[in-house]
Scaffold this motif. Structure first.
Motif, PDB file in Angstrom:
ATOM      1  N   LEU A   3      45.065  27.042  82.772  1.00  0.00           N
ATOM      2  CA  LEU A   3      45.541  26.033  83.705  1.00  0.00           C
ATOM      3  C   LEU A   3      44.689  24.791  83.517  1.00  0.00           C
ATOM      4  O   LEU A   3      43.454  24.886  83.511  1.00  0.00           O
ATOM      5  CB  LEU A   3      45.424  26.507  85.152  1.00  0.00           C
ATOM      6  N   GLU A   5      43.940  21.116  85.040  1.00  0.00           N
ATOM      7  CA  GLU A   5      44.129  20.115  86.086  1.00  0.00           C
ATOM      8  C   GLU A   5      43.817  18.725  85.552  1.00  0.00           C
ATOM      9  O   GLU A   5      42.987  18.559  84.648  1.00  0.00           O
ATOM     10  CB  GLU A   5      43.205  20.375  87.290  1.00  0.00           C
ATOM     11  N   CYS A  21      48.638  20.225  87.554  1.00  0.00           N
ATOM     12  CA  CYS A  21      48.100  21.492  87.033  1.00  0.00           C
ATOM     13  C   CYS A  21      49.137  22.048  86.068  1.00  0.00           C
ATOM     14  O   CYS A  21      50.189  22.541  86.494  1.00  0.00           O
ATOM     15  CB  CYS A  21      47.849  22.457  88.186  1.00  0.00           C
ATOM     16  N   TRP A  35      46.161  25.103  95.785  1.00  0.00           N
ATOM     17  CA  TRP A  35      45.097  24.154  95.465  1.00  0.00           C
ATOM     18  C   TRP A  35      43.921  24.435  96.411  1.00  0.00           C
ATOM     19  O   TRP A  35      44.118  24.588  97.618  1.00  0.00           O
ATOM     20  CB  TRP A  35      45.567  22.723  95.640  1.00  0.00           C
ATOM     21  N   THR A  76      54.373  22.997  85.716  1.00  0.00           N
ATOM     22  CA  THR A  76      53.350  22.138  86.311  1.00  0.00           C
ATOM     23  C   THR A  76      53.415  22.186  87.830  1.00  0.00           C
ATOM     24  O   THR A  76      54.506  22.148  88.412  1.00  0.00           O
ATOM     25  CB  THR A  76      53.520  20.693  85.834  1.00  0.00           C
ATOM     26  N   TYR A  93      40.720  22.509  92.502  1.00  0.00           N
ATOM     27  CA  TYR A  93      41.117  23.561  91.580  1.00  0.00           C
ATOM     28  C   TYR A  93      42.532  24.052  91.907  1.00  0.00           C
ATOM     29  O   TYR A  93      42.881  24.175  93.079  1.00  0.00           O
ATOM     30  CB  TYR A  93      40.176  24.764  91.703  1.00  0.00           C
ATOM     31  N   CYS A  94      43.289  24.346  90.877  1.00  0.00           N
ATOM     32  CA  CYS A  94      44.568  25.001  91.117  1.00  0.00           C
ATOM     33  C   CYS A  94      44.448  26.472  90.758  1.00  0.00           C
ATOM     34  O   CYS A  94      43.635  26.874  89.918  1.00  0.00           O
ATOM     35  CB  CYS A  94      45.705  24.344  90.351  1.00  0.00           C
ATOM     36  N   TRP A 104      42.784  30.568  87.376  1.00  0.00           N
ATOM     37  CA  TRP A 104      42.225  29.333  87.923  1.00  0.00           C
ATOM     38  C   TRP A 104      42.047  28.299  86.818  1.00  0.00           C
ATOM     39  O   TRP A 104      41.749  28.634  85.669  1.00  0.00           O
ATOM     40  CB  TRP A 104      40.849  29.604  88.529  1.00  0.00           C
ATOM     41  N   GLY A 105      42.159  27.044  87.221  1.00  0.00           N
ATOM     42  CA  GLY A 105      41.789  25.966  86.326  1.00  0.00           C
ATOM     43  C   GLY A 105      40.311  25.655  86.479  1.00  0.00           C
ATOM     44  O   GLY A 105      39.619  26.256  87.308  1.00  0.00           O
TER      45      GLY A 105
END
Length: 114
Positions: A3, A5, A21, A35, A76, A93-94, A104-105
């Motif tokens: 991911l 962001e 994201c 988020w 996205t 964070y997404c 997680w990103g």
């Protein structure tokens, strides 16, 4: 699954930003997306999430200012942030779940100056 962001920036209070994201795996309306944010010296907190049914929920501190959405054609997710306040300063964070597996990103920094 990765991911990524983007969209974080430095803005003045009252400004707007849209975070994105992008997922390396196809997303659909069946994915839960959220988020989070983490301010310096504070714990990570949930900002907004959207359920597979399309219901959106927000932290009280961002209700009426932030909007979570997703475009499954582009894999996205988005977080539209309006009327930003200095207390919104954080790394955002997404998180997207495929079934019970969450990804997680690495985060994107939002800085809001007064």
């Amino acid at each position: 699954v990765q991911l990524l962001e983007s969209g974080g920036d430095s803005v003045q209070a009252g400004g707007s930003l849209r975070l994105s994201c992008v997922a390396s795996r196809r997303i659909s309306v069946s994915n839960t997306m959220a988020w989070y944010r983490q301010a310096p010296g504070k714990q990570r907190e949930l900002v907004a999430h959207i359920t597979p049914g399309g219901t959106s929920n927000y932290a009280d501190s961002v209700k009426g200012r932030f909007t979570i959405s997703r475009d499954v054609r582009k894999n996205t997710g988005y977080l539209q942030m309006n009327n930003l306040k200095p207390e919104d300063t954080a790394v955002y964070y997404c998180k997207i779940a495929w079934g019970l597996v969450e990804h997680w990103g690495n985060g994107t920094l939002v800085t809001v100056s007064s």
